[in-house]
Design a protein around this motif. Sequence first.
Motif, PDB file in Angstrom:
ATOM      1  N   GLY A  33     -13.835  14.717   4.121  1.00  0.00           N
ATOM      2  CA  GLY A  33     -12.868  14.654   3.033  1.00  0.00           C
ATOM      3  C   GLY A  33     -12.706  16.027   2.424  1.00  0.00           C
ATOM      4  N   LYS A  34     -11.797  16.125   1.469  1.00  0.00           N
ATOM      5  CA  LYS A  34     -11.564  17.406   0.819  1.00  0.00           C
ATOM      6  C   LYS A  34     -12.810  17.833   0.066  1.00  0.00           C
ATOM      7  N   GLY A  35     -13.425  18.900   0.525  1.00  0.00           N
ATOM      8  CA  GLY A  35     -14.611  19.435  -0.118  1.00  0.00           C
ATOM      9  C   GLY A  35     -15.876  18.623   0.114  1.00  0.00           C
ATOM     10  N   ILE A  61     -22.719  16.785   1.206  1.00  0.00           N
ATOM     11  CA  ILE A  61     -22.474  17.934   0.339  1.00  0.00           C
ATOM     12  C   ILE A  61     -21.070  17.791  -0.238  1.00  0.00           C
ATOM     13  N   GLY A  62     -21.006  17.660  -1.550  1.00  0.00           N
ATOM     14  CA  GLY A  62     -19.735  17.491  -2.236  1.00  0.00           C
ATOM     15  C   GLY A  62     -19.423  16.032  -2.510  1.00  0.00           C
ATOM     16  N   GLY A  63     -18.465  15.815  -3.384  1.00  0.00           N
ATOM     17  CA  GLY A  63     -18.005  14.465  -3.683  1.00  0.00           C
ATOM     18  C   GLY A  63     -18.974  13.664  -4.536  1.00  0.00           C
ATOM     19  N   LYS A  64     -18.689  12.365  -4.656  1.00  0.00           N
ATOM     20  CA  LYS A  64     -19.483  11.476  -5.498  1.00  0.00           C
ATOM     21  C   LYS A  64     -20.898  11.282  -4.990  1.00  0.00           C
ATOM     22  N   ARG A  65     -21.109  11.461  -3.689  1.00  0.00           N
ATOM     23  CA  ARG A  65     -22.435  11.238  -3.100  1.00  0.00           C
ATOM     24  C   ARG A  65     -23.170  12.561  -2.846  1.00  0.00           C
ATOM     25  N   VAL A  86     -21.203   9.471   8.421  1.00  0.00           N
ATOM     26  CA  VAL A  86     -19.801   9.879   8.611  1.00  0.00           C
ATOM     27  C   VAL A  86     -18.894   8.634   8.605  1.00  0.00           C
ATOM     28  N   ASP A  87     -19.294   7.600   9.353  1.00  0.00           N
ATOM     29  CA  ASP A  87     -18.488   6.380   9.422  1.00  0.00           C
ATOM     30  C   ASP A  87     -18.346   5.701   8.069  1.00  0.00           C
ATOM     31  N   SER A  88     -19.310   5.885   7.179  1.00  0.00           N
ATOM     32  CA  SER A  88     -19.237   5.248   5.857  1.00  0.00           C
ATOM     33  C   SER A  88     -18.118   5.839   5.014  1.00  0.00           C
ATOM     34  N   PHE A  89     -17.581   6.977   5.409  1.00  0.00           N
ATOM     35  CA  PHE A  89     -16.461   7.599   4.696  1.00  0.00           C
ATOM     36  C   PHE A  89     -15.107   7.160   5.257  1.00  0.00           C
ATOM     37  N   LEU A  90     -15.121   6.513   6.403  1.00  0.00           N
ATOM     38  CA  LEU A  90     -13.856   6.115   7.039  1.00  0.00           C
ATOM     39  C   LEU A  90     -13.314   4.816   6.498  1.00  0.00           C
TER      40      LEU A  90
END
Length: 90
Positions: A33-35, A61-65, A86-90
């Motif tokens: 994702g962005k950043g 690194i970055g974001g809410k998590r 990675v899949d948890s972001f999709l």
Amino acid sequence: MDENKVIHRTSKEEMWLQFGPIRKSWNYETKVGKGVRVSTVFIGLDFNTSKSPMLFETMIIGGKRHEETHRYATLMEAEKGHKKIVDSFL
């Protein structure tokens, strides 16, 4: 590391000699994702003294998590763990 890519405890000196090339070359990094990125590395330091050595680390690194961290004992676990995060972001 044995033929099944399982890492066993050894002296610090032996570990740094044996795994030097892995430390320098083994690193997965995926932008999710962005950043935001997911990074999995061979850390070479065992922070888990009572069970299997936990020598691989995935960090968001970055974001809410940001700084969410997962550790793994084997290369195979680290690869699967990286993909799962990675899949948890999709």
